[in-house]
Design a protein around this motif. Structure first.
Motif, PDB file in Angstrom:
ATOM      1  N   LYS A 122       0.884  -7.303  -0.155  1.00 44.04           N
ATOM      2  CA  LYS A 122      -0.036  -7.757   0.649  1.00 44.04           C
ATOM      3  C   LYS A 122      -0.788  -6.699   1.641  1.00 44.04           C
ATOM      4  O   LYS A 122      -1.201  -6.998   2.754  1.00 44.04           O
ATOM      5  CB  LYS A 122       0.642  -8.745   1.905  1.00 44.04           C
ATOM      6  CG  LYS A 122       1.250  -9.971   1.219  1.00 44.04           C
ATOM      7  CD  LYS A 122       1.889 -10.979   2.180  1.00 44.04           C
ATOM      8  CE  LYS A 122       2.503 -12.156   1.737  1.00 44.04           C
ATOM      9  NZ  LYS A 122       2.254 -12.658   0.510  1.00 44.04           N
TER      10      LYS A 122
ATOM     11  N   LYS B  14      -3.809  -5.481   1.161  1.00 44.88           N
ATOM     12  CA  LYS B  14      -5.129  -5.860   1.560  1.00 44.88           C
ATOM     13  C   LYS B  14      -5.441  -6.650   2.978  1.00 44.88           C
ATOM     14  O   LYS B  14      -6.534  -6.413   3.652  1.00 44.88           O
ATOM     15  CB  LYS B  14      -5.675  -6.529   0.354  1.00 44.88           C
ATOM     16  CG  LYS B  14      -5.564  -7.827   0.149  1.00 44.88           C
ATOM     17  CD  LYS B  14      -6.514  -8.608  -0.986  1.00 44.88           C
ATOM     18  CE  LYS B  14      -6.005  -9.798  -1.445  1.00 44.88           C
ATOM     19  NZ  LYS B  14      -6.335 -10.161  -2.697  1.00 44.88           N
ATOM     20  N   GLU B  15      -4.039  -7.353   3.173  1.00 49.19           N
ATOM     21  CA  GLU B  15      -4.231  -8.057   4.456  1.00 49.19           C
ATOM     22  C   GLU B  15      -4.352  -7.117   5.874  1.00 49.19           C
ATOM     23  O   GLU B  15      -5.010  -7.739   6.985  1.00 49.19           O
ATOM     24  CB  GLU B  15      -3.018  -9.105   4.658  1.00 49.19           C
ATOM     25  CG  GLU B  15      -3.136 -10.320   3.726  1.00 49.19           C
ATOM     26  CD  GLU B  15      -1.739 -11.075   3.680  1.00 49.19           C
ATOM     27  OE1 GLU B  15      -1.078 -10.993   4.509  1.00 49.19           O
ATOM     28  OE2 GLU B  15      -1.879 -11.880   2.819  1.00 49.19           O
ATOM     29  N   LYS B  16      -3.978  -5.867   5.595  1.00 51.16           N
ATOM     30  CA  LYS B  16      -4.102  -4.920   6.608  1.00 51.16           C
ATOM     31  C   LYS B  16      -5.627  -4.373   6.878  1.00 51.16           C
ATOM     32  O   LYS B  16      -5.813  -3.823   7.779  1.00 51.16           O
ATOM     33  CB  LYS B  16      -3.239  -3.859   6.256  1.00 51.16           C
ATOM     34  CG  LYS B  16      -1.722  -3.765   6.579  1.00 51.16           C
ATOM     35  CD  LYS B  16      -1.083  -2.386   6.690  1.00 51.16           C
ATOM     36  CE  LYS B  16       0.271  -2.696   6.889  1.00 51.16           C
ATOM     37  NZ  LYS B  16       0.939  -2.272   5.787  1.00 51.16           N
TER      38      LYS B  16
END
Ligand code: 5GP
Length: 177
Positions: free
Chosen positions: A161, A163-165
């Motif tokens: 995950k 890209k959620e950052k």
């Protein structure tokens, strides 16, 4: 044009590299066949031209495997290239950003003047895992008052995950769980 699925087959997975328990995606097999590499580059160029036309001022590549794709892409787009490296590797005056890793912190640097205020930047790396590296690169570009058009990678390890950052646009050619 070769499909992205074919590019997917050109990666191998190496268990326990660089440490026990880590499944490493090795992208170097892509470089063994010039026709595959050329098609991969076409996919990247096509994506950028569709989405950003002539807007990219500078492609910024991340140490070390972002250096493999960044200059090739910049050449095809007709724009400049600039590297982001770990602390102490770039000569001359540098701008820094520190970022947190699993254990401890690290520092990324860019040479002063490599990008300038207001420029539109495409950040390129081979792979996003937890997203920490890409997030630090975005921060550094913004500290230099440039704008991140997109973070572009060949492979995303979706389970992590990363890209959620990111708060900036993100694109990957290939997903792996
Ligand atoms: P992150 O900060 O997203 O966790 O890690 C991404 C950075 O580590 C990228 O610069 C990438 O080159 C490197 N990296 C982490 N895991 C892998 C992997 O499995 N394969 C490759 N090729 N690079 C990796």
């Amino acid at each position: 044009r070769r499909e992205e699925s074919t590019c997917k087959e050109c990666n191998r997975t190496i268990p326990d590299f660089p440490k026990p328990g880590i499944l490493f995606r090795d992208i170097f097999p892509l470089f063994r066949d010039p026709s595959i590499l050329s098609d991969l580059l076409d996919l990247l160029v096509h994506h950028v031209q569709q989405n950003f036309k002539d807007k990219v001022d500078v492609v910024v590549g991340l140490e070390a495997r972002g250096f493999l794709f960044g200059p090739m892409l910049a050449l095809r787009l007709g724009c400049g290239f600039a590297p982001i490296r770990k602390k102490g590797k770039l000569p001359g005056e540098c701008i820094q950003v520190s970022y947190t890793l699993e254990y401890g912190t690290d520092v990324f640097e860019m040479q002063k003047g490599a990008i300038t205020a207001g420029q539109k930047i495409l950040i390129v790396d081979d792979l996003i895992a937890t997203g920490g590296t890409m997030m630090a690169a975005c921060q550094l570009v913004k500290n230099m008052e440039a704008k991140v058009l997109e973070c572009l990678v060949i492979i995303e390890l979706t389970d992590l995950k990363g890209k959620e950052k990111l708060t900036d646009p993100f694109h990957t050619l290939i997903d792996f769980e």
